[in-house]
Design a protein around this motif. Sequence first.
Motif, PDB file in Angstrom:
ATOM      1  N   GLU A  98      33.435  50.298  13.521  1.00 16.93           N
ATOM      2  CA  GLU A  98      34.191  50.498  12.460  1.00 16.93           C
ATOM      3  C   GLU A  98      34.534  49.076  11.662  1.00 16.93           C
ATOM      4  N   ALA A  99      34.601  47.999  12.512  1.00 16.15           N
ATOM      5  CA  ALA A  99      34.917  46.741  11.834  1.00 16.15           C
ATOM      6  C   ALA A  99      33.761  46.228  11.194  1.00 16.15           C
ATOM      7  N   LEU A 100      32.364  46.361  11.873  1.00 14.89           N
ATOM      8  CA  LEU A 100      30.974  45.757  11.486  1.00 14.89           C
ATOM      9  C   LEU A 100      30.443  46.633  10.274  1.00 14.89           C
ATOM     10  N   SER A 101      30.931  48.113  10.075  1.00 13.79           N
ATOM     11  CA  SER A 101      30.443  48.575   9.131  1.00 13.79           C
ATOM     12  C   SER A 101      31.320  48.570   7.943  1.00 13.79           C
ATOM     13  N   THR A 102      32.346  47.909   7.886  1.00 13.38           N
ATOM     14  CA  THR A 102      33.383  47.949   6.766  1.00 13.38           C
ATOM     15  C   THR A 102      33.668  46.348   6.473  1.00 13.38           C
ATOM     16  N   LEU A 103      32.680  45.553   6.681  1.00 10.74           N
ATOM     17  CA  LEU A 103      32.882  44.104   6.024  1.00 10.74           C
ATOM     18  C   LEU A 103      32.963  43.930   4.727  1.00 10.74           C
ATOM     19  N   ASP A 104      33.778  43.201   4.244  1.00 13.95           N
ATOM     20  CA  ASP A 104      34.126  43.127   2.756  1.00 13.95           C
ATOM     21  C   ASP A 104      33.462  42.048   1.872  1.00 13.95           C
ATOM     22  N   SER A 105      32.816  40.982   2.750  1.00 20.44           N
ATOM     23  CA  SER A 105      32.046  40.142   2.194  1.00 20.44           C
ATOM     24  C   SER A 105      30.650  40.356   1.793  1.00 20.44           C
ATOM     25  N   VAL A 106      30.052  40.355   0.848  1.00 19.52           N
ATOM     26  CA  VAL A 106      28.777  40.645   0.399  1.00 19.52           C
ATOM     27  C   VAL A 106      27.895  39.587   1.236  1.00 19.52           C
ATOM     28  N   THR A 107      28.095  38.415   1.329  1.00 23.10           N
ATOM     29  CA  THR A 107      27.418  37.567   2.155  1.00 23.10           C
ATOM     30  C   THR A 107      27.177  37.587   3.617  1.00 23.10           C
ATOM     31  N   LEU A 108      27.674  38.461   4.212  1.00 19.86           N
ATOM     32  CA  LEU A 108      27.948  38.945   5.723  1.00 19.86           C
ATOM     33  C   LEU A 108      26.697  39.995   5.720  1.00 19.86           C
ATOM     34  N   MET A 109      26.244  40.621   4.722  1.00 22.56           N
ATOM     35  CA  MET A 109      25.421  41.785   4.908  1.00 22.56           C
ATOM     36  C   MET A 109      23.915  41.186   5.198  1.00 22.56           C
ATOM     37  N   TYR A 110      23.490  42.414   5.882  1.00 22.44           N
ATOM     38  CA  TYR A 110      21.982  42.014   6.391  1.00 22.44           C
ATOM     39  C   TYR A 110      20.879  41.199   5.552  1.00 22.44           C
ATOM     40  N   PRO A 111      20.889  41.665   4.461  1.00 28.45           N
ATOM     41  CA  PRO A 111      19.784  40.898   3.499  1.00 28.45           C
ATOM     42  C   PRO A 111      19.973  39.275   3.491  1.00 28.45           C
ATOM     43  N   PHE A 112      21.327  38.750   3.791  1.00 28.95           N
ATOM     44  CA  PHE A 112      21.539  37.390   3.700  1.00 28.95           C
ATOM     45  C   PHE A 112      21.103  36.825   4.943  1.00 28.95           C
ATOM     46  N   PHE A 113      20.884  37.566   6.210  1.00 25.16           N
ATOM     47  CA  PHE A 113      20.722  37.103   7.404  1.00 25.16           C
ATOM     48  C   PHE A 113      18.977  37.413   7.822  1.00 25.16           C
ATOM     49  N   TYR A 114      18.201  38.289   6.978  1.00 30.56           N
ATOM     50  CA  TYR A 114      17.058  38.833   7.449  1.00 30.56           C
ATOM     51  C   TYR A 114      16.090  37.557   7.100  1.00 30.56           C
ATOM     52  N   ARG A 115      15.324  37.556   8.124  1.00 32.93           N
ATOM     53  CA  ARG A 115      13.998  36.256   8.299  1.00 32.93           C
ATOM     54  C   ARG A 115      12.913  37.262   8.474  1.00 32.93           C
ATOM     55  N   PRO A 116      12.140  37.373   7.411  1.00 36.98           N
ATOM     56  CA  PRO A 116      10.846  38.060   7.493  1.00 36.98           C
ATOM     57  C   PRO A 116       9.735  37.463   8.470  1.00 36.98           C
ATOM     58  N   MET A 117       9.151  38.296   9.164  1.00 33.69           N
ATOM     59  CA  MET A 117       8.038  37.727  10.168  1.00 33.69           C
ATOM     60  C   MET A 117       6.725  37.610   9.504  1.00 33.69           C
ATOM     61  N   PHE A 118       6.526  37.709   8.193  1.00 34.84           N
ATOM     62  CA  PHE A 118       5.507  37.811   7.617  1.00 34.84           C
ATOM     63  C   PHE A 118       5.409  37.064   6.434  1.00 34.84           C
ATOM     64  N   GLU A 119       4.207  36.692   5.709  1.00 30.87           N
ATOM     65  CA  GLU A 119       4.170  35.889   4.256  1.00 30.87           C
ATOM     66  C   GLU A 119       4.833  36.276   3.367  1.00 30.87           C
ATOM     67  N   ILE A 120       5.585  35.691   2.580  1.00 35.26           N
ATOM     68  CA  ILE A 120       6.156  36.476   1.271  1.00 35.26           C
ATOM     69  C   ILE A 120       5.222  36.203   0.054  1.00 35.26           C
ATOM     70  N   VAL A 121       4.643  37.015  -0.440  1.00 37.28           N
ATOM     71  CA  VAL A 121       3.793  37.099  -1.588  1.00 37.28           C
ATOM     72  C   VAL A 121       4.216  37.152  -2.835  1.00 37.28           C
ATOM     73  N   GLU A 122       5.357  37.595  -2.916  1.00 39.04           N
ATOM     74  CA  GLU A 122       6.160  37.826  -4.328  1.00 39.04           C
ATOM     75  C   GLU A 122       7.660  37.437  -4.192  1.00 39.04           C
ATOM     76  N   ASP A 123       8.093  37.105  -5.134  1.00 31.38           N
ATOM     77  CA  ASP A 123       9.503  36.685  -5.258  1.00 31.38           C
ATOM     78  C   ASP A 123      10.427  37.816  -6.042  1.00 31.38           C
TER      79      ASP A 123
END
Length: 372
Positions: A98-123
């Motif tokens: 319940e706590a983890l699924s209702t975080l208020d801050s957008v910066t705590l969301m997964y996209p801000f922590f995701y680190r791709p394991m492949f080369e990024i070919v496009e921004d």
Amino acid sequence: MEFAELIKTPRADNVVLHRPFYLAVEGTLCLTGHHLIFSSRRQDNAEELWLLHSNIDSIEKRFVGSLGTIVIKCKDLRIIQLDIPGMEECLNIASSIEALSTLDSVTLMYPFFYRPMFEIVEDGWRSFLPDQEFELLTSLTDEWRLSCINKEFSVCPSYPPVVIVPKSIDDEALRKVALFRHGNRFPVLSYYHKKNGMVMMRSSQPLTGTNGRRCKEDEKLINATLRPGKRGYIIDTRSLNVAQQARAKGGGFEQEAHYPQWRRIHKCIERFNILQESLIKLVEACNDQSHNMDRWLSKLEASNWLTHIKEILTAACLAAQCIDREGASVLVHGTEGTDSTLQVTSLAQIILDPRCRTIRGFESLVVREWLQ
């Protein structure tokens, strides 16, 4: 804030996973800052479930003796049940989810922590900029311009910094039009039809009120999209009764006396709360395995989901028909000019523009209409 503070029990063994139309599976449940991870114990056919906490819509807790059950309803319509031995463990896991699924801050969301394991070919942040869309438009017509009037979101907080507007309308006029529209969502270009040069614009309702207030700049802006001798259509996603009631609250609709070249058509699309209730009933019907066919069809009809889909598609088809067959420009709006308006403009573009039916074109459509 550390995610570890919210995770009271990071791991539980002997958990049983239940999903509609699948066999029950026993395994280990783990909680991380962004995922609920379930791994089965079966050696012959190991199975893993990764569920983003942000994909969780609601959870329910049930207890029978020392056995606890958590029912998770997801935003993608899935319903997952976890049987967890031990009441304390079950309560800890439920409160953590319940706590983890209702975080208020957008910066705590997964996209801000995701680190791709492949080369990024496009921004991806620069894949669908307004300037790029405008280049496609300028190859077809020179009657439109890019306006930076909303730089730093100073005019309309829900519009992008750069918008496409008629070249004949200057920024000072746009400011006056913004004050005349609900939430300052003044009419902007949504789609240009290459076949005949007709356009689809979108906005919010005009603030005419009970006194029939008018804005000559608004009238000029909308008429700037019309060809000589042509009429346009205003598709209002509210019923006539709702639109008239809005006048008492300061809103309203375009008066025929002030917009004589435009014909207003009301195509009622229900508001978000009605659609949400309907979706909940649909999900419950889809996940109930006890129904026979007649009962399933009855519950599907009772949800009214297909009725709502039909209403939205009818409005989108009308907009597409006005542009393509009638050779008329279209303005779409409801009250705020957001949900129902964007549903109609997006579907109409998918109907009219083959590019929007490609993966790249559909991505561009979503960014342009919903995200920017």
